[in-house]
Design a protein around this motif. Structure first.
Motif, PDB file in Angstrom:
ATOM      1  N   ARG A   1      50.959 -14.304  -4.940  1.00  0.00           N
ATOM      2  CA  ARG A   1      50.765 -15.569  -4.240  1.00  0.00           C
ATOM      3  C   ARG A   1      52.110 -16.255  -4.041  1.00  0.00           C
ATOM      4  NH1 ARG A   1      50.519 -20.229  -7.882  1.00  0.00           N
ATOM      5  NH2 ARG A   1      51.094 -19.536  -9.976  1.00  0.00           N
TER       6      ARG A   1
ATOM      7  N   GLU B   1      48.574 -22.989   9.328  1.00  0.00           N
ATOM      8  CA  GLU B   1      48.321 -21.572   9.061  1.00  0.00           C
ATOM      9  C   GLU B   1      48.374 -20.759  10.349  1.00  0.00           C
ATOM     10  OE1 GLU B   1      45.121 -20.202   6.150  1.00  0.00           O
ATOM     11  OE2 GLU B   1      44.201 -19.834   8.095  1.00  0.00           O
TER      12      GLU B   1
ATOM     13  N   ARG C   1      47.540 -16.796   4.631  1.00  0.00           N
ATOM     14  CA  ARG C   1      46.349 -17.618   4.431  1.00  0.00           C
ATOM     15  C   ARG C   1      46.635 -18.705   3.393  1.00  0.00           C
ATOM     16  NH1 ARG C   1      40.748 -16.679   5.157  1.00  0.00           N
ATOM     17  NH2 ARG C   1      39.769 -18.744   4.983  1.00  0.00           N
TER      18      ARG C   1
ATOM     19  N   LEU D   1      45.477 -21.254   0.649  1.00  0.00           N
ATOM     20  CA  LEU D   1      44.353 -21.324  -0.278  1.00  0.00           C
ATOM     21  C   LEU D   1      44.006 -22.755  -0.656  1.00  0.00           C
ATOM     22  CD1 LEU D   1      45.285 -18.464  -2.797  1.00  0.00           C
ATOM     23  CD2 LEU D   1      43.951 -18.313  -0.695  1.00  0.00           C
ATOM     24  N   SER D   2      45.036 -23.573  -0.900  1.00  0.00           N
ATOM     25  CA  SER D   2      44.752 -24.925  -1.374  1.00  0.00           C
ATOM     26  C   SER D   2      45.929 -25.842  -1.105  1.00  0.00           C
ATOM     27  CB  SER D   2      44.456 -24.910  -2.881  1.00  0.00           C
ATOM     28  OG  SER D   2      45.615 -24.517  -3.607  1.00  0.00           O
TER      29      SER D   2
ATOM     30  N   GLU E   1      49.384 -23.735  -1.954  1.00  0.00           N
ATOM     31  CA  GLU E   1      49.303 -22.380  -2.485  1.00  0.00           C
ATOM     32  C   GLU E   1      48.731 -21.486  -1.403  1.00  0.00           C
ATOM     33  OE1 GLU E   1      48.557 -21.663  -6.611  1.00  0.00           O
ATOM     34  OE2 GLU E   1      48.034 -23.764  -6.906  1.00  0.00           O
ATOM     35  N   ALA E   2      49.314 -20.304  -1.270  1.00  0.00           N
ATOM     36  CA  ALA E   2      48.920 -19.415  -0.169  1.00  0.00           C
ATOM     37  C   ALA E   2      49.116 -17.968  -0.579  1.00  0.00           C
ATOM     38  CB  ALA E   2      49.736 -19.735   1.082  1.00  0.00           C
TER      39      ALA E   2
ATOM     40  N   ALA F   1      46.570 -11.459   0.970  1.00  0.00           N
ATOM     41  CA  ALA F   1      45.739 -12.178   1.933  1.00  0.00           C
ATOM     42  C   ALA F   1      44.541 -11.328   2.341  1.00  0.00           C
ATOM     43  CB  ALA F   1      46.563 -12.562   3.153  1.00  0.00           C
TER      44      ALA F   1
ATOM     45  N   TYR G   1      42.069 -11.408  -0.489  1.00  0.00           N
ATOM     46  CA  TYR G   1      41.384 -12.701  -0.522  1.00  0.00           C
ATOM     47  C   TYR G   1      40.271 -12.733   0.522  1.00  0.00           C
ATOM     48  CZ  TYR G   1      40.581 -17.709   0.004  1.00  0.00           C
ATOM     49  OH  TYR G   1      39.990 -18.944   0.098  1.00  0.00           O
TER      50      TYR G   1
END
Length: 887
Positions: A593, A613, A690, A692-693, A705-706, A712, A715
């Motif tokens: 990550r 994104e 991507r 995430l948060s 966070e990605a 990705a 995920y």
């Protein structure tokens, strides 16, 4: 006339017709020999084939190998331009046999090629053999028909080749060309052999023995052949020249230099043009192979070469950057044979131009001071070491450049004095480190750093390579030896492992040798530029000087590299979408990550995150090349580069550009940042990105966070699996799930509402319940007091229920509780006529304290608190009774 390109092509074609595999030149940065700064011979790429460590699908090969000799034991730099045959860059043509043909075949091929294909006159040729190699002498005599007088035995090590102290070795034979009696010099082996009359053109190495230990030789089971023919020397002979700089390729480069400087090719600056022509080749080829100018290792040697050429341009009165303008002339001469020059032309030009801009500013300051000091020197005196050190330390004037400039004025440098000043500086640096929190663990590395200097990092271009152990640390102590089962920190002379820095985690992998295996679980940077491998010896014993093969866990590194690269794109997307106030406040790039902290005052909405994104993924899909250049920090920032939070920058930086340049913009790329980490070669290599948060870290700092690449993909697969599972549970197709979930939630809320109403009705409704409630009312100090535990009634219903009870009682104090698991909620209500005497907030706090909590708050007529122990509800009610009794 055979041109240089004709000779190269004819050589490779000849051996190709004799079943040799034409193998492309290997990189100038050797990946399989830690003792070499640059590839210095044709056999380097085949070293492991000769030792049996590597197998190839062919037994015969031929190459045109690019070679640089400008550092280490093969250093011709100072002589380049002043002699007829010294070069920093040259081409070595060769043919190789790996256990196939041997001496007779090698001699026959060489003789046929030079006397038939190239038609050299036999009476101009001379042969040398190792004095103990009678077999080779007889074969030469048989194949050439030469008398013994034309086959000269040489007893010295000049005609016996060794790969090293141990390993394959064997006798040599050399072919010489005689320029004629009008040129001074004698034949090889004579007292005047150093003259220019007899020139070695081809060396045939008969790899016949294995030496281990030194002096103990055993025949190899598969004798092999390694030959080397210097293209420049051979081209001079074929073109009727006695000076390599007169051959077509170099002459054309010299003429190009004369054209841009407006000085005759053969006038007073003849040497300068020769230096420029030679150094142009080594500079361009080194950059094409991934070497960039720097302060250490290969980059430092490249910088010396570049700046030496640039100083000669300056001597001719050239003030503006000019060296890079000669690149097209070089590509015209050599681009067809070496397409990497064409591919790397933009990088070569950018690097050369930037280096010349920096050098010109430095040169003017340094040369002015040097001229002042030289005027003070007596005839032939050496420049004091402290002055040379001042030029180096203050103006960035390297010692070799000072020595080169003084050479033309009849002076040299007090090298010992310069080294003394350097040692003093090292001591000051060590003292300056004292007091740091890391002193205890860092100080052990001062000695290796002073002895060896910076670690050469190979990881920008490869994930494996050979190296030598320079230092071993066990339990924070330097040691010469370590064995199986020990945890070690290992310093190598060069490494493909990235040391943790700039938010990018360190690499892991393995260090191996025959009988040795070390698992590297982390790589760290020590004292700024030492790369230290933290690992565990799984097999064998190592000592200082042990050669090891270093191999990074490539899959893990690839994932780290993808996350690091997408961080650059994310940074620019955030700035474009949210504003230029966004700057990096920290980052972490691992294999699984990325974490990216930025300055931004407000939460970023899901809609904004999706737009950001999408912006990153658009850059990824463009699949543009990622370009790295070396600049000063000021130059980089002037071009729009972002300097990263927490990074310390010296007088030069790596500038990483990626993504297509925005339309109607002067910028070279979409994202431009100062960064020393490793990156993908093209943005498409990232794969996918991507988010995430998004969350808050502190005031004005947000964290994203990605995931990128394979992470990705995984995920996305996990999300799909979860959705498929929900679809199965709900027995609803995926595309109908939103509507189905909405219906279920609506039904659930309606059921919850009905259940709450029924619970409330059960607690309050009906004459029986009301009568029961009236029976539970107590009289304390003439105040009606009702306590009741209503069970699992929702806590939010307690206040309304307290109001209902109070209205029926008209005057009094009511305490109601509800429970959920082991959690308790309590509400105390005081009727308006009692507020002056009793306060609901004070009462609810008394009840809360009895239940082991300190919570509670509200209004004088209604307050609420909580507790964490259902069993203490009776204690709460009893505490309230006592409180009312005491009023």
């Amino acid at each position: 006339m055979f041109t240089t390109n004709d000779i190269r092509a004819a050589f490779l074609n000849f051996f190709s017709q004799h079943d040799h595999q034409v193998v492309p030149s290997s990189s100038l940065v050797p990946s399989n020999d830690p003792t070499l700064l640059f590839t210095n011979a044709g056999m380097v790429q085949f070293k492991n084939v000769f030792t049996g460590q590597e197998k190839r699908p062919y037994k015969r090969a031929t190459t045109a190998q690019k070679v640089v000799r400008a550092g280490g034991k093969h250093n011709d730099l100072d002589n380049v331009g002043y002699t007829a045959r010294h070069h920093t860059f040259f081409e070595m043509l060769g043919n190789f046999s790996f256990g196939d043909y041997f001496k007779e075949g090698a001699i026959e091929y060489a003789w046929k090629l030079i006397t038939q294909t190239f038609s050299l006159p036999k009476d101009r040729l001379l042969i040398t053999v190792y004095s103990e190699d009678q077999e080779a002498a007889q074969l030469w005599k048989k194949i050439t028909g030469f008398p013994d007088s034309r086959i000269i035995p040489i007893a010295t090590a000049d005609n016996f080749w060794r790969m090293g102290d141990t390993g394959p070795c064997g006798p040599c034979s050399e072919i010489f060309y005689d320029h004629g009696p009008d040129v001074p010099g004698g034949p090889p082996g004579s007292t005047d052999e150093d003259g220019d009359r007899f020139v070695e053109i081809w060396n045939l190495v008969f790899m016949q023995f294995f030496e281990d230990p030194p002096g103990s030789r055993n025949p190899l089971p598969r004798p092999s052949i390694d030959t080397g023919l210097g293209l420049e020397r051979f081209a001079a002979i074929m073109q009727g020249k006695r000076d390599n700089y007169d051959i077509d390729t170099l002459r054309n480069l010299i003429l190009a230099s004369a054209d841009v400087t407006h000085h005759s090719a053969d006038g007073q600056f003849k040497v300068s043009h020769r230096v420029i022509a030679d150094h142009l080749r080594s500079t361009a080829f080194l950059i094409a192979d991934g070497v960039l100018p720097s302060k250490e290792g290969r980059g430092y040697v490249l910088r010396r070469i570049m700046r030496r050429a640039m100083r000669h341009l300056h001597m001719m009165g050239v003030k503006d950057p000019t060296f890079y303008k000669l690149v097209p002339a070089l590509i015209k001469e050599m681009g067809m044979a070496y397409p990497e020059l064409i591919r790397a032309e933009p990088l070569i030009i950018q690097t050369m131009k930037g280096e010349e801009e920096r050098f010109t500013a430095m040169l003017e300051r340094g040369m002015s001071l040097l001229s002042e000091e030289v005027e003070k020197l007596p005839q032939g005196a050496a420049l004091p070491g402290d002055i040379a050190f001042k030029l180096y330390d203050t103006y960035g004037f390297p010692l070799d450049l000072t020595a080169d400039a003084l050479r033309e004025r009849g002076h040299n440098v007090d090298v010992a004095g310069f080294e003394a000043q350097m040692q003093d500086q090292r001591q000051r640096a060590r003292a300056a480190w004292a007091g740091s929190g890391d002193t205890a663990t860092e100080s052990v590395w001062f000695e290796p750093k002073e002895k060896f200097g910076a670690t050469e990092f190979l990881g920008y271009h490869t994930q494996q390579g050979d190296a030598e152990i320079q230092a071993i640390v066990v339990d924070n102590q330097l040691t010469d030896k370590a064995s199986i089962g020990q945890h070690v920190a290992i310093l190598l002379n060069q490494t493909p492992f990235y040391g943790e820095s700039g938010g990018q985690v360190g690499d892991s992998g393995f260090l191996t040798a025959p009988g040795v295996r070390i698992s590297v679980n982390n790589t760290l940077k020590k004292l700024g530029n030492l790369i230290v491998h933290i690992g565990y010896i799984e097999e064998g014993t190592i000592t200082v000087g042990t050669p090891l093969h270093a191999e990074v866990d490539e899959a893990r590194h690839k994932a780290i590299r993808a996350h690091h690269s997408s961080t650059h794109l994310l940074h620019e997307a955030l700035r474009q979408h949210l504003g230029t106030h966004v700057t990096q406040k920290g980052s972490l790039n691992t294999e699984s990550r990325l974490r990216f902290d930025i300055s931004h005052p407000n939460p970023i909405s899901p809609e904004e995150l999706r737009l950001i994104e999408d912006m990153v993924n658009e850059r990824i899909r463009e699949n543009t090349e990622v370009v790295t250049r070396i600049m000063t920090p000021d130059q980089a920032i002037a071009e729009g580069a972002m300097a990263l939070f927490g990074e310390k920058y010296g007088d030069e930086v790596r500038v990483v550009s990626m993504g297509g340049a925005p339309e109607q913009s002067n910028r070279l790329a979409w994202s431009i940042e100062l960064c020393g980490g490793t990156h993908v070669k093209r943005t498409g290599d990232i794969g996918h990105f991507r988010i995430l948060s998004e969350s808050g870290v502190s005031a004005g700092v947000r964290r994203i966070e990605a995931v990128s690449g394979l992470a990705a993909e995984k995920y996305a697969q996990e999300i799909e699996n979860h959705l498929a599972g929900l679809s199965a549970i709900l027995k609803t197709p995926l595309h109908d799930m939103p509507q189905r979930l909405e219906t279920l939630l609506k039904e659930s809320r309606e059921k919850d509402r009905k259940i709450a109403a029924l619970q409330k009705e059960l607690a309050l409704g009906g004459s029986g319940q009301e009568q029961a409630a009236n029976q539970e009312i107590e009289q304390i100090n003439s105040v009606a007091f009702l306590v009741k535990n209503l069970g699992d009634i929702p806590p939010k219903e307690l206040k309304s229920m307290a109001d209902t009870f109070r209205k029926k009682a008209h005057s009094g104090i009511i305490a109601l509780t509800s429970t959920s698991g082991n959690k308790v909620s309590i509400v105390v209500s005081v009727s308006p006529d009692l507020i002056e005497k009793y306060n609901a907030v004070d009462l609810v706090k008394i009840a809360s304290t009895a239940m082991g909590s300190q919570s509670g708050g509200g209004r004088p007529d209604m307050a609420q608190a909580g507790g964490s122990d259902v069993s203490k509800i009776p204690l709460a009610f009893e505490a309230l009774r006592k409180a009312l009794s005491s009023q």
